[in-house]
Write an enzyme that holds these catalytic residues in place. Sequence first.
Site, PDB file in Angstrom:
ATOM      1  N   SER A 194       0.775  -1.213   0.214  1.00  0.00           N
ATOM      2  CA  SER A 194       0.027   0.031   0.184  1.00  0.00           C
ATOM      3  C   SER A 194       0.839   1.052   0.120  1.00  0.00           C
ATOM      4  O   SER A 194       0.474   2.308  -0.404  1.00  0.00           O
ATOM      5  CB  SER A 194      -0.914  -0.118   1.420  1.00  0.00           C
ATOM      6  N   HIS A 235      -0.783  -2.728  -7.299  1.00  0.00           N
ATOM      7  CA  HIS A 235      -1.393  -2.724  -5.881  1.00  0.00           C
ATOM      8  C   HIS A 235      -3.111  -2.549  -6.250  1.00  0.00           C
ATOM      9  O   HIS A 235      -3.498  -1.780  -7.005  1.00  0.00           O
ATOM     10  CB  HIS A 235      -1.289  -1.260  -5.309  1.00  0.00           C
ATOM     11  N   GLU A 283      -3.301   0.203  -8.954  1.00  0.00           N
ATOM     12  CA  GLU A 283      -2.275   1.153  -9.359  1.00  0.00           C
ATOM     13  C   GLU A 283      -0.897   0.271  -9.740  1.00  0.00           C
ATOM     14  O   GLU A 283      -0.603  -0.524  -9.120  1.00  0.00           O
ATOM     15  CB  GLU A 283      -1.901   1.804  -7.829  1.00  0.00           C
TER      16      GLU A 283
END
Length: 283
Positions: A118, A139, A151
Site C-alpha cells: 500500500s 496494488h 495502481e
Amino acid sequence: MGKGLVGVVGAGTMGSGIAQVFAQAGYRVVLHDSLPGQIEKARASVVASLQRLEKAGKLGEQPDAVLSRIEDSDSLAGLAEATLVIEAVSEKKNLKQEIFAELGRLVGANAILASNTSSISITALAGATRNPKRVVGIHFMNPAPVMPLVEIVQGELTSLETVEKAKQIVGSLGKTAVVSADRPGFIVNRMLIPMINEAIFALMEGVATRDDIDQAMKLGARHPMGPLELADLIGLDICLDVMETLYQEFADSKYRPCPLLRRMVEAGLLGRKTGRGFYEYVR
C-alpha cells in the site's frame, strides 16, 4: 504475456482476493502462506466470494471451475515456474525484502516480481533482488474481486517494458490501471489514509459521533462508505502501517498517526477481520 502461472505470496484478505481475480480470469494460480491454517481460511473466503458472485449472476462459470485453478504450496519454491509473482504479505519492509530476495533467486529471469504494498517503496524492494528492472508495484484495492482499479507503481529501476506488461496483465483481468511514481502512499493511499486518520482524530476529539462522522461524508461528500466504516474494511492495522510509512518518509507532522488508531490496533480491534473495530461484526 499468455495466461500462464501466477504465484501469490500471502493468503490473507488481499492475497486470497488477488488469487481469486486471476483464477476468474483464466490464470493458474499457486498460493503460498507460511502461517499454519491460512491457506484453508483463504480457500473458504474465496468459496464464499464466488458463491456471492454466482448468486448475483456475475460469475461466468461454476465456482468449482475457478477453484480448480488455485493450487497451494507450502514453500516459495512452489512458485519457481511462475511468470508473475505478486507479494501480498503484511506491510513490513524487512519481511517483504526477504521474500523478494528469495524470489529473485527462485523464479526465471524473465518473470515479473510484483508487490501489492500500500505504501512501501518499490525501489527498496527491488534493491533486494539481482534484477530490479523486473520489479513493479501492482496494488489492488480492497476487496480485490470487486474494485476495478489497480495502481501500477514504477520503481526507480523498473523498466518501461515491465510497466507495460503489468498494464497488459491488469487489463486482462478486466481492471483499470493507473501508473504512479514510486512515492510514499502512491496515488490513492496518499490521499485516502490521511483522510481516514483525520476522521479518527475527529472522533477522538469529540467533534462528532462515529455515526455522524460517517453519515456526514456519505451525504456531504457522496462517499459510498464513511471513513470509519472504510477503516474497518481496510483493517486498522493496515491504516496504521500506511500512516507510519507516510510519517517516516515525509517527516511531516500532518501524517502523525492518531493515538486512538494506535490504541485500537494495540488492543487487537482491527475491524471486520477481527469482528470489531469502530463497528462490531458478526463472525
